[in-house]
Motif scaffolding. Structure first.
Motif, PDB file in Angstrom:
ATOM      1  N   ALA A  34       0.841  -1.201   0.000  1.00  0.00           N
ATOM      2  CA  ALA A  34       0.000   0.000   0.000  1.00  0.00           C
ATOM      3  C   ALA A  34       0.875   1.251   0.000  1.00  0.00           C
ATOM      4  CB  ALA A  34      -0.931  -0.001   1.208  1.00  0.00           C
ATOM      5  N   CYS A  35       1.932   1.232   0.789  1.00  0.00           N
ATOM      6  CA  CYS A  35       2.872   2.346   0.842  1.00  0.00           C
ATOM      7  C   CYS A  35       3.584   2.509  -0.500  1.00  0.00           C
ATOM      8  CB  CYS A  35       3.877   2.091   1.967  1.00  0.00           C
ATOM      9  SG  CYS A  35       5.234   3.269   2.094  1.00  0.00           S
ATOM     10  N   VAL A  36       4.072   1.401  -1.049  1.00  0.00           N
ATOM     11  CA  VAL A  36       4.785   1.437  -2.337  1.00  0.00           C
ATOM     12  C   VAL A  36       3.854   1.923  -3.442  1.00  0.00           C
ATOM     13  CG1 VAL A  36       5.940   0.010  -4.070  1.00  0.00           C
ATOM     14  CG2 VAL A  36       6.454  -0.322  -1.657  1.00  0.00           C
ATOM     15  N   ASN A  37       2.597   1.493  -3.415  1.00  0.00           N
ATOM     16  CA  ASN A  37       1.639   1.923  -4.442  1.00  0.00           C
ATOM     17  C   ASN A  37       1.416   3.432  -4.420  1.00  0.00           C
ATOM     18  OD1 ASN A  37       1.285  -0.645  -5.435  1.00  0.00           O
ATOM     19  ND2 ASN A  37      -0.514  -1.061  -4.175  1.00  0.00           N
ATOM     20  N   GLN A  38       1.419   4.033  -3.224  1.00  0.00           N
ATOM     21  CA  GLN A  38       1.295   5.493  -3.120  1.00  0.00           C
ATOM     22  C   GLN A  38       2.439   6.166  -3.882  1.00  0.00           C
ATOM     23  OE1 GLN A  38      -0.804   7.650  -1.789  1.00  0.00           O
ATOM     24  NE2 GLN A  38      -2.048   6.501  -0.364  1.00  0.00           N
ATOM     25  N   ALA A  55      12.108   1.881   2.833  1.00  0.00           N
ATOM     26  CA  ALA A  55      11.536   2.997   3.595  1.00  0.00           C
ATOM     27  C   ALA A  55      10.123   2.656   4.058  1.00  0.00           C
ATOM     28  CB  ALA A  55      11.523   4.269   2.747  1.00  0.00           C
ATOM     29  N   CYS A  56       9.356   1.991   3.211  1.00  0.00           N
ATOM     30  CA  CYS A  56       8.000   1.581   3.591  1.00  0.00           C
ATOM     31  C   CYS A  56       8.039   0.558   4.715  1.00  0.00           C
ATOM     32  CB  CYS A  56       7.243   1.039   2.379  1.00  0.00           C
ATOM     33  SG  CYS A  56       6.769   2.335   1.204  1.00  0.00           S
ATOM     34  N   TYR A  57       9.037  -0.307   4.710  1.00  0.00           N
ATOM     35  CA  TYR A  57       9.196  -1.261   5.816  1.00  0.00           C
ATOM     36  C   TYR A  57       9.462  -0.507   7.118  1.00  0.00           C
ATOM     37  CZ  TYR A  57      11.228  -4.590   8.987  1.00  0.00           C
ATOM     38  OH  TYR A  57      11.513  -5.325  10.103  1.00  0.00           O
ATOM     39  N   VAL A  68       9.462   8.940   6.138  1.00  0.00           N
ATOM     40  CA  VAL A  68       9.348  10.133   5.285  1.00  0.00           C
ATOM     41  C   VAL A  68      10.719  10.602   4.839  1.00  0.00           C
ATOM     42  CG1 VAL A  68       8.631  12.561   5.241  1.00  0.00           C
ATOM     43  CG2 VAL A  68       7.133  10.852   6.269  1.00  0.00           C
ATOM     44  N   SER A  69      11.660  10.636   5.767  1.00  0.00           N
ATOM     45  CA  SER A  69      13.017  11.070   5.440  1.00  0.00           C
ATOM     46  C   SER A  69      13.656  10.170   4.384  1.00  0.00           C
ATOM     47  CB  SER A  69      13.865  11.070   6.718  1.00  0.00           C
ATOM     48  OG  SER A  69      15.200  11.369   6.432  1.00  0.00           O
ATOM     49  N   ASP A  70      13.492   8.857   4.552  1.00  0.00           N
ATOM     50  CA  ASP A  70      14.075   7.913   3.595  1.00  0.00           C
ATOM     51  C   ASP A  70      13.427   8.042   2.218  1.00  0.00           C
ATOM     52  OD1 ASP A  70      15.673   7.018   5.638  1.00  0.00           O
ATOM     53  OD2 ASP A  70      14.623   5.104   5.903  1.00  0.00           O
ATOM     54  N   LEU A  71      12.107   8.247   2.180  1.00  0.00           N
ATOM     55  CA  LEU A  71      11.429   8.386   0.889  1.00  0.00           C
ATOM     56  C   LEU A  71      11.823   9.678   0.185  1.00  0.00           C
ATOM     57  CD1 LEU A  71       7.828   7.010   1.535  1.00  0.00           C
ATOM     58  CD2 LEU A  71       9.651   5.977   0.180  1.00  0.00           C
ATOM     59  N   THR A  72      11.925  10.768   0.926  1.00  0.00           N
ATOM     60  CA  THR A  72      12.321  12.027   0.279  1.00  0.00           C
ATOM     61  C   THR A  72      13.758  11.937  -0.223  1.00  0.00           C
ATOM     62  OG1 THR A  72      12.834  13.025   2.426  1.00  0.00           O
ATOM     63  CG2 THR A  72      10.670  13.500   1.490  1.00  0.00           C
ATOM     64  N   ARG A  73      14.611  11.220   0.509  1.00  0.00           N
ATOM     65  CA  ARG A  73      15.987  11.015   0.055  1.00  0.00           C
ATOM     66  C   ARG A  73      16.006  10.178  -1.231  1.00  0.00           C
ATOM     67  NH1 ARG A  73      18.150  10.624   4.837  1.00  0.00           N
ATOM     68  NH2 ARG A  73      17.586   8.442   5.128  1.00  0.00           N
ATOM     69  N   ARG A  86       1.998   7.104   6.114  1.00  0.00           N
ATOM     70  CA  ARG A  86       0.816   6.985   6.974  1.00  0.00           C
ATOM     71  C   ARG A  86       0.080   5.670   6.749  1.00  0.00           C
ATOM     72  NH1 ARG A  86       0.592  12.422   6.406  1.00  0.00           N
ATOM     73  NH2 ARG A  86      -0.696  12.406   4.555  1.00  0.00           N
ATOM     74  N   VAL A  87       0.065   5.164   5.525  1.00  0.00           N
ATOM     75  CA  VAL A  87      -0.657   3.917   5.260  1.00  0.00           C
ATOM     76  C   VAL A  87       0.160   2.674   5.613  1.00  0.00           C
ATOM     77  CG1 VAL A  87      -2.080   4.949   3.461  1.00  0.00           C
ATOM     78  CG2 VAL A  87      -0.012   3.706   2.821  1.00  0.00           C
ATOM     79  N   ALA A  88       1.466   2.821   5.776  1.00  0.00           N
ATOM     80  CA  ALA A  88       2.312   1.654   6.042  1.00  0.00           C
ATOM     81  C   ALA A  88       1.932   0.909   7.326  1.00  0.00           C
ATOM     82  CB  ALA A  88       3.782   2.050   6.059  1.00  0.00           C
ATOM     83  N   PRO A  89       1.767   1.590   8.474  1.00  0.00           N
ATOM     84  CA  PRO A  89       1.490   0.821   9.692  1.00  0.00           C
ATOM     85  C   PRO A  89       0.027   0.472   9.911  1.00  0.00           C
ATOM     86  CG  PRO A  89       1.794   3.118  10.256  1.00  0.00           C
ATOM     87  CD  PRO A  89       2.048   2.976   8.760  1.00  0.00           C
TER      88      PRO A  89
END
Length: 90
Positions: A34-38, A55-57, A68-73, A86-89
């Motif tokens: 779900a996180c990756v799909n976003q 990062a989603c993990y 968030v930090s890992d995804l923006t990086r 937000r959807v990951a957990p």
């Protein structure tokens, strides 16, 4: 250390981490996609790299700010990173 060796090591680590998440929490594992799909929606059809999955993990484990930090990086916009983490957990 050669670049190919380093990349192989990183991919092995990611695979083991994601595999461990699947074994430890099989019901929650479904939220990583779900996180990756976003993120992939922002990429408009592009496949998310392994750094996004990792990062989603991190988000799945409840570390929202680090996710968030890992995804923006990884090149994801802050707005998309926030909604994906937000959807990951959940």
């Amino acid at each position: 250390m050669r670049t190919s060796t380093r990349i192989a090591g990183v991919l092995t680590g990611v695979t083991l981490a994601l595999g461990g998440a699947a074994l430890a929490a099989p019901a929650a594992h479904a939220d990583i996609p779900a996180c990756v799909n976003q993120v992939e929606r922002e990429l408009q059809g592009g496949e998310a790299p392994d750094s996004v999955r990792m990062a989603c993990y991190v988000g799945l484990t409840g570390h929202h700010d680090q996710c968030v930090s890992d995804l923006t990086r990884a090149g994801v916009t802050e707005q998309t990173a926030g909604s994906a983490c937000r959807v990951a957990p959940q």
